[in-house]
Design a protein around this motif. Structure first.
Motif, PDB file in Angstrom:
ATOM      1  N   VAL A  72      48.728  42.644  29.893  1.00 22.70           N
ATOM      2  CA  VAL A  72      47.746  42.864  30.963  1.00 22.70           C
ATOM      3  C   VAL A  72      48.224  42.324  32.300  1.00 22.70           C
ATOM      4  CG1 VAL A  72      45.817  42.998  29.334  1.00 22.70           C
ATOM      5  CG2 VAL A  72      46.327  40.817  30.460  1.00 22.70           C
ATOM      6  N   GLN A  75      51.025  45.394  33.275  1.00 18.23           N
ATOM      7  CA  GLN A  75      50.776  46.821  33.100  1.00 18.23           C
ATOM      8  C   GLN A  75      49.331  47.173  33.451  1.00 18.23           C
ATOM      9  OE1 GLN A  75      52.049  48.085  29.179  1.00 18.23           O
ATOM     10  NE2 GLN A  75      53.894  46.838  29.263  1.00 18.23           N
ATOM     11  N   THR A  76      49.101  48.439  33.714  1.00 20.31           N
ATOM     12  CA  THR A  76      47.737  48.914  33.915  1.00 20.31           C
ATOM     13  C   THR A  76      47.026  48.889  32.564  1.00 20.31           C
ATOM     14  OG1 THR A  76      48.268  51.223  33.442  1.00 20.31           O
ATOM     15  CG2 THR A  76      48.496  50.471  35.758  1.00 20.31           C
ATOM     16  N   PRO A  77      45.687  48.923  32.548  1.00 15.98           N
ATOM     17  CA  PRO A  77      44.996  48.945  31.253  1.00 15.98           C
ATOM     18  C   PRO A  77      45.462  50.060  30.308  1.00 15.98           C
ATOM     19  CG  PRO A  77      43.456  48.312  32.948  1.00 15.98           C
ATOM     20  CD  PRO A  77      44.733  48.706  33.656  1.00 15.98           C
ATOM     21  N   GLU A  79      48.400  51.503  30.165  1.00 10.89           N
ATOM     22  CA  GLU A  79      49.757  51.167  29.716  1.00 10.89           C
ATOM     23  C   GLU A  79      49.726  50.024  28.703  1.00 10.89           C
ATOM     24  OE1 GLU A  79      52.179  52.254  33.840  1.00 10.89           O
ATOM     25  OE2 GLU A  79      51.408  50.234  33.539  1.00 10.89           O
ATOM     26  N   SER A 134      41.613  41.754  33.054  1.00 11.66           N
ATOM     27  CA  SER A 134      42.484  42.856  33.482  1.00 11.66           C
ATOM     28  C   SER A 134      41.670  44.026  34.009  1.00 11.66           C
ATOM     29  CB  SER A 134      43.354  43.318  32.307  1.00 11.66           C
ATOM     30  OG  SER A 134      44.110  44.452  32.670  1.00 11.66           O
ATOM     31  N   LEU A 135      40.628  44.389  33.316  1.00 11.82           N
ATOM     32  CA  LEU A 135      39.815  45.519  33.752  1.00 11.82           C
ATOM     33  C   LEU A 135      39.153  45.252  35.101  1.00 11.82           C
ATOM     34  CD1 LEU A 135      38.285  46.363  30.273  1.00 11.82           C
ATOM     35  CD2 LEU A 135      39.815  47.861  31.597  1.00 11.82           C
ATOM     36  N   HIS A 138      41.421  45.614  37.860  1.00 10.79           N
ATOM     37  CA  HIS A 138      41.724  47.014  38.150  1.00 10.79           C
ATOM     38  C   HIS A 138      40.475  47.781  38.599  1.00 10.79           C
ATOM     39  CE1 HIS A 138      45.511  46.061  36.113  1.00 10.79           C
ATOM     40  NE2 HIS A 138      45.991  47.048  36.839  1.00 10.79           N
ATOM     41  N   ASN A 180      41.806  55.816  25.648  1.00 17.85           N
ATOM     42  CA  ASN A 180      42.422  56.251  26.911  1.00 17.85           C
ATOM     43  C   ASN A 180      41.399  56.983  27.768  1.00 17.85           C
ATOM     44  OD1 ASN A 180      45.036  55.353  27.389  1.00 17.85           O
ATOM     45  ND2 ASN A 180      45.895  56.799  25.931  1.00 17.85           N
TER      46      ASN A 180
END
Length: 183
Positions: A72, A75-77, A79, A134-135, A138, A180
């Motif tokens: 996290v 990388q993006t969530p 990824e 992480s979310l 983002h 996803n």
């Protein structure tokens, strides 16, 4: 450097938890897998099997938490999700669909190892915190992020169980696809 007796016991416990769960992991199995003397368990884990299982869950949880942290952070969530799913697919296939999550095994085995179940709750909580962070970073609302984090962990853990039953990674692939979309 050679692995210590304590490390061999912990490693053996994690492997057995992944394949047999708490109830299916006996002291005799631990001794056979680790190759240590019976008294070694009680020297290193005075409270016996419950303590060994709890420490093993804590260490396995820490390793997986560190992996999630790295994912996290870099990388993006979507990824990070793909990398985590890849980790599980590799573990499942390389174990011939016999090894699952030692943290889930501890949660299921709460009657035999209640402190291990408590530790499993803490580990799952940590994973959720990492995903929420992480979310939110983002751009996801914190309340929404909490729901997505719980859904992600529950879906992946459930998919791992389904993969073991089906002896196929197809359930994990389907869950990955749906997560996803959610992300």
């Amino acid at each position: 450097m050679a692995e210590s007796v304590r490390e061999r016991l912990i490693g053996s416990a994690v492997e057995l938890l992944q394949r047999r769960g708490v109830a299916g992991t006996s002291i005799a199995d631990l001794l056979e897998r680790s190759g240590v003397a019976r008294r070694s368990i009680y020297i290193h884990f005075p409270d016996g099997k419950n303590e060994l299982i709890t420490v093993s869950v804590a260490q396995a949880g820490d390793r997986i938490s560190t992996f999630i942290e790295e994912l996290v952070a870099t990388q993006t969530p979507p990824e990070a999700l793909s990398a985590f799913v890849g980790f599980w697919k590799h573990l499942l296939a390389s174990s011939d669909f016999e090894a699952g999550c030692p943290i889930a095994a501890a949660a299921y085995g709460g009657l035999e190892a209640p402190t291990a179940r408590q530790r499993a709750e803490q580990v799952f909580g940590r994973w959720q915190e990492l995903l929420i962070f992480s979310l939110v970073a983002h751009g996801v609302d914190e309340t929404e992020a909490a729901g997505i984090a719980t859904t992600t962990i529950a879906a992946i853990e459930g998919a791992v169980v389904l993969c073991i039953a089906a002896r196929s990674t197809a359930p994990l692939d389907r869950v990955h696809s749906q997560l996803n979309r959610l992300l």
